[in-house]
Design a protein around this motif. Structure first.
Motif, mmCIF file in Angstrom:
data_model
loop_
_atom_site.group_PDB
_atom_site.id
_atom_site.type_symbol
_atom_site.label_atom_id
_atom_site.label_comp_id
_atom_site.label_asym_id
_atom_site.label_seq_id
_atom_site.Cartn_x
_atom_site.Cartn_y
_atom_site.Cartn_z
ATOM 1 N N ASP A 80 -20.208 46.139 -16.078
ATOM 2 C CA ASP A 80 -18.804 46.027 -15.658
ATOM 3 C C ASP A 80 -18.343 44.574 -15.620
ATOM 4 O OD1 ASP A 80 -20.149 45.087 -13.457
ATOM 5 O OD2 ASP A 80 -19.424 46.606 -12.063
ATOM 6 N N SER A 109 -11.416 45.410 -22.386
ATOM 7 C CA SER A 109 -11.789 45.557 -20.981
ATOM 8 C C SER A 109 -13.160 44.942 -20.764
ATOM 9 C CB SER A 109 -11.822 47.037 -20.578
ATOM 10 O OG SER A 109 -12.404 47.211 -19.298
ATOM 11 N N TYR A 111 -15.138 46.258 -18.601
ATOM 12 C CA TYR A 111 -15.979 47.383 -18.188
ATOM 13 C C TYR A 111 -16.529 48.057 -19.443
ATOM 14 C CZ TYR A 111 -17.719 50.885 -14.960
ATOM 15 O OH TYR A 111 -18.542 51.684 -14.204
ATOM 16 N N THR A 113 -18.727 50.618 -21.401
ATOM 17 C CA THR A 113 -19.304 51.940 -21.166
ATOM 18 C C THR A 113 -20.487 52.240 -22.072
ATOM 19 O OG1 THR A 113 -17.812 52.999 -22.743
ATOM 20 C CG2 THR A 113 -17.047 52.813 -20.459
ATOM 21 N N THR A 126 -15.293 50.748 -24.127
ATOM 22 C CA THR A 126 -14.857 50.214 -22.835
ATOM 23 C C THR A 126 -13.969 51.226 -22.131
ATOM 24 O OG1 THR A 126 -12.738 49.171 -23.404
ATOM 25 C CG2 THR A 126 -14.749 47.987 -24.046
ATOM 26 N N ARG A 127 -13.575 50.887 -20.905
ATOM 27 C CA ARG A 127 -12.669 51.739 -20.145
ATOM 28 C C ARG A 127 -11.243 51.705 -20.707
ATOM 29 N NH1 ARG A 127 -13.649 53.167 -14.637
ATOM 30 N NH2 ARG A 127 -15.835 53.820 -14.461
ATOM 31 N N GLN A 128 -10.950 50.705 -21.556
ATOM 32 C CA GLN A 128 -9.592 50.537 -22.072
ATOM 33 C C GLN A 128 -9.544 50.557 -23.602
ATOM 34 O OE1 GLN A 128 -6.866 50.565 -20.180
ATOM 35 N NE2 GLN A 128 -8.203 50.822 -18.380
ATOM 36 N N SER A 154 -10.417 55.398 -22.160
ATOM 37 C CA SER A 154 -11.841 55.183 -21.914
ATOM 38 C C SER A 154 -12.692 55.854 -22.981
ATOM 39 C CB SER A 154 -12.233 55.715 -20.538
ATOM 40 O OG SER A 154 -13.562 55.345 -20.222
ATOM 41 N N TYR A 172 -16.157 58.421 -19.174
ATOM 42 C CA TYR A 172 -17.071 57.387 -18.680
ATOM 43 C C TYR A 172 -18.071 58.029 -17.736
ATOM 44 C CZ TYR A 172 -13.919 57.565 -14.648
ATOM 45 O OH TYR A 172 -13.165 58.006 -13.581
#
Length: 718
Positions: A80, A109, A111, A113, A126-128, A154, A172
């Motif tokens: 993250d 992002s 974050y 994944t 990523t989350r975005q 995500s 995620y």
């Protein structure tokens, strides 16, 4: 299967391991505490730790959730806090580590994944959104955000194929839920990256599956695409279709009854007795499930000739036919179910039925049990027709009786045929006793109840017996507590049978001369000693299931606190519950034991579980001495370890006088081990005199009575 505790032995950064990847002899483990790097050495018994990496020596954060290794030797770490990467040959140089995040790069992002690499590209979920860059230039990112993903953001997980196309799913991993969070109906998506980006998506209806909880994407050796799922097995592409491979499972998590037939097939039912006007619940009316050769099969009205999905009782007869008793349900709620008994003969795949048309008292079947003469005793529950039928081996009703003069009190849920008398447990009416081994008669003079109130009412959940010498002891699990009918010489030198009640504040009380005695008797038979484990772990609950194993141990399932194991010979309790063991639920509904595997099957309101508790020598038929292994190796007895010396290809060591000899480096015999209750060997690190053996290398020799031997060595560390 034994799993070596790497965190204790070789310093794994954390017990929480998210991903493991390898390159040649190097193994990389992403954990909640950083990255652990191991190498495999040819003669070393386990991977050797090279180093741990965390926020103090290279990483941006300790919790690393994804890893990828490029063909060029780059290690990529997702978290993250963004993307950390380093050349593997520079792991120990902090300055060689790099970090990319949404603030210092084009990543959508910080974050991360999931990660994937091909020969030339790195893909980052990523989350975005999704990002892709050539491995030789991690500043040239191609970003696929909501605009390119049909408004989705995500991405989890991601995979790059040989043509550098991106395969992925959405969602995620949520650590707190231990689940994949995905609100879409998309199972799989693909971006064809060249010449122009093109998005394809496959929905539930496209794949013919009912899951989008995808945790991994890969290619098989034959180039078919494979999707790994959370809880639903894996999916493999087959031309225009998807094949779903998952472990066959039990029909319902609520287990009411467990039966083991003559071929060691496990049968499970989930039936229950609802109030007459209440529609049946799906999780309590899932038919019958059987486990044979590690494959589950579910028999329901919809796919078999069984009469009902609400199977409350089961029994196997002398011919290995399965008898399924259906509890009556409100027919207005389901017109397609019938009541009575379904008899399934696997030998010729045939079905027979016994109902009131064949002479049953009624079709609400609450209990089935066979006797030594091959007869089946059938309890028909409740109403003016309630009572018991006895059916012979030709499936004819040959005897019928009720056990109460009041019609609506014939509500037996349990029948136990003891050595000297027969016991009948009801839903509301407690315990009825026929004081003989003849067939009971309605209004017969041999009927009785207990001389105390506690078993004259309430629900009886189970009845069983244990044998002490040649003397039978009866155990009764009631909503009012645990009771036993046992032989004692405490009150008389000549001995007598008395009823006992078992508790948590005082070990047991005896019903003698019209009263319960225990508090006033200063004797260890009645009182707990200081620090002694108590019945149910002193939790206020009641017994719901009983089983006596071949080692004279009584297993007591409870309503609220798992299982109490009572070692009758030692007069000691051991508690197993969801807090101190792998039990999934503290509500135990049924227990069964398989003599041939030594396995205890545990029914709960959440799942069927099992545990190996021991196999008696009478059921050990192993002849050959197979591969033998000693573990843990090294062995730390001061930590409470037991060294296990076991046959790893068979459940037991060979039958007969098989022994294990332990020697030190000088060749001195340290101790001779006999088989334990698992018909294998274990050692506590003490010699024949009970003294501790010192650290060093030791040798073991397993010798079977037929002359076969097996050898090995292990390290003992104090």
């Amino acid at each position: 299967e034994f799993v070596m505790p790497l965190d204790e032995i070789i310093g794994l950064a954390s017990d929480n391991v998210y991903q493991v990847v390898h390159l040649d002899s190097l193994i990389f483990a992403a954990t909640k505490g950083g990255i652990s790097v191991f190498t495999e050495l040819g003669n070393f018994p386990f991977p050797f730790l090279l180093n741990n990496y965390n926020s103090e020596n290279g990483l941006s954060t300790n919790s690393i959730t994804s890893l990828a290794i490029s063909p060029q030797g780059w290690l990529f770490c997702g978290s993250d806090a963004g993307l950390d990467y380093v050349m593997i040959d520079s792991l120990n140089f902090t300055y060689a580590w790099h970090n990319l995040n949404e603030n210092n790069s084009s990543l959508p992002s910080s974050y991360i994944t999931s990660l994937a690499v091909s020969d030339n590209y790195l893909a980052v979920g990523t989350r975005q959104g999704l990002a892709m860059a050539p491995l030789y230039d991690l500043e040239q990112w191609t970003i696929y955000g909501e605009a390119e993903l049909n408004g989705r953001s995500s991405v989890y997980p991601v995979y790059i194929d040989e043509e550098n196309n991106l395969w992925f799913s959405y969602g995620y991993w949520e650590e707190g839920l231990l689940d994949v969070v995905d609100t879409t109906r998309v199972v799989l998506a693909r971006i064809i990256t060249s010449p122009e980006p093109l998005l394809d998506e496959w929905y539930y209806e496209d794949c013919g599956v009912e899951t989008n909880r995808i945790t991994g994407i890969t290619r098989l050796a034959d180039n078919r695409l494979c999707l790994l799922t959370w809880g639903e097995g894996f999916l493999v592409s087959e031309q225009d279709d998807w094949l779903q491979f998952k472990k066959h499972d039990i029909g319902a998590s609520l287990v009411h009854n467990i039966e083991i037939d003559h071929e060691q097939t496990i049968w499970v039912s989930s039936g229950y007795h609802p109030p007459p006007t209440t529609p049946p619940l799906p999780r309590g009316t899932a038919g019958v499930s059987s486990l044979k050769n590690e494959v589950w099969e579910v028999l329901r009205v919809e796919n078999s000739p069984i009469l009902s999905n609400n199977i409350y009782s089961m029994e196997t007869d002398a011919s290995n036919r399965k008898w399924f008793g259906a509890w009556w349900v409100n027919t207005q709620s389901n017109q397609e179910w019938d009541d009575g008994i379904s008899i399934y003969d696997e030998a010729d795949n045939s079905w027979e039925y016994i109902t009131t048309d064949n002479g049953l008292r009624n079709n609400c079947i609450s209990f089935l049990t066979g006797d030594a003469q091959g007869n089946m005793w059938v309890s028909c529950c409740g109403g003016s027709t309630g009572g018991v039928n006895i059916i012979d081996s030709n499936d004819n009703v040959v005897h019928s009786f009720s056990y109460d003069t009041v019609d609506d009190l014939n509500d037996a849920l349990f029948i136990f045929l003891g050595q000297m008398r027969y016991y009948f447990g009801g839903i509301r009416t407690g315990l009825r006793i026929w004081n003989n081994t003849s067939w009971p008669e309605t209004n017969g003079s041999l009927w009785s109840q207990t001389p105390f109130n506690e078993l004259q009412s309430g629900e009886i959940f189970a009845i069983t017996s244990s044998i002490n010498g040649d003397i039978e002891e009866i155990w009764v699990a009631s909503a009012n507590g645990l009771f036993s009918y046992r032989w004692t010489t405490y009150f008389s030198e000549f001995g007598q049978y008395l009823w006992y009640t078992w508790g948590t504040s005082i070990k047991r009380k005896a019903f003698y001369n019209g009263q319960w005695l225990g508090e006033e008797i200063a004797h260890p038979e009645f009182w707990y000693i200081e620090g002694e484990e108590r019945l149910y772990g002193s939790v206020p609950t009641f017994p719901t299931a009983l089983l006596v194993d071949p080692f004279n141990r009584l297993w007591i399932g409870t309503n609220d606190n798992g299982i109490t194991m009572y070692d009758i010979s030692r007069d000691r309790y051991t508690i197993y519950n969801a807090e101190n063991s792998p039990l999934i639920s503290n509500r135990i509904t049924s227990l069964a034991y398989d003599n041939y595997s030594g396995r205890l099957y545990i029914g709960t309101d959440e799942a069927l579980q099992s545990a190996v508790i021991g196999i008696s020598e009478d059921y050990n038929f192993q002849q050959d001495l197979e591969t033998v292994k000693a573990f843990p190796n090294p062995f730390y007895p001061d930590r409470g370890d037991l060294l296990r010396i076991e046959s790893i290809d068979t459940p037991t060591m060979p039958v007969g006088d098989t022994r294990c000899y332990i020697y030190n480096m000088a060749g001195d015999l340290i101790i001779v081990l006999k088989k334990n209750i698992l018909e294998q060997f274990d050692w506590d690190g003490l010699n024949e005199t009970g003294s501790k053996c010192s650290s060093g290398i030791y040798f073991y020799v397993v010798s079977a009575s037929n002359g076969q031997t097996a050898r090995g060595k292990f390290a003992l560390i104090r």
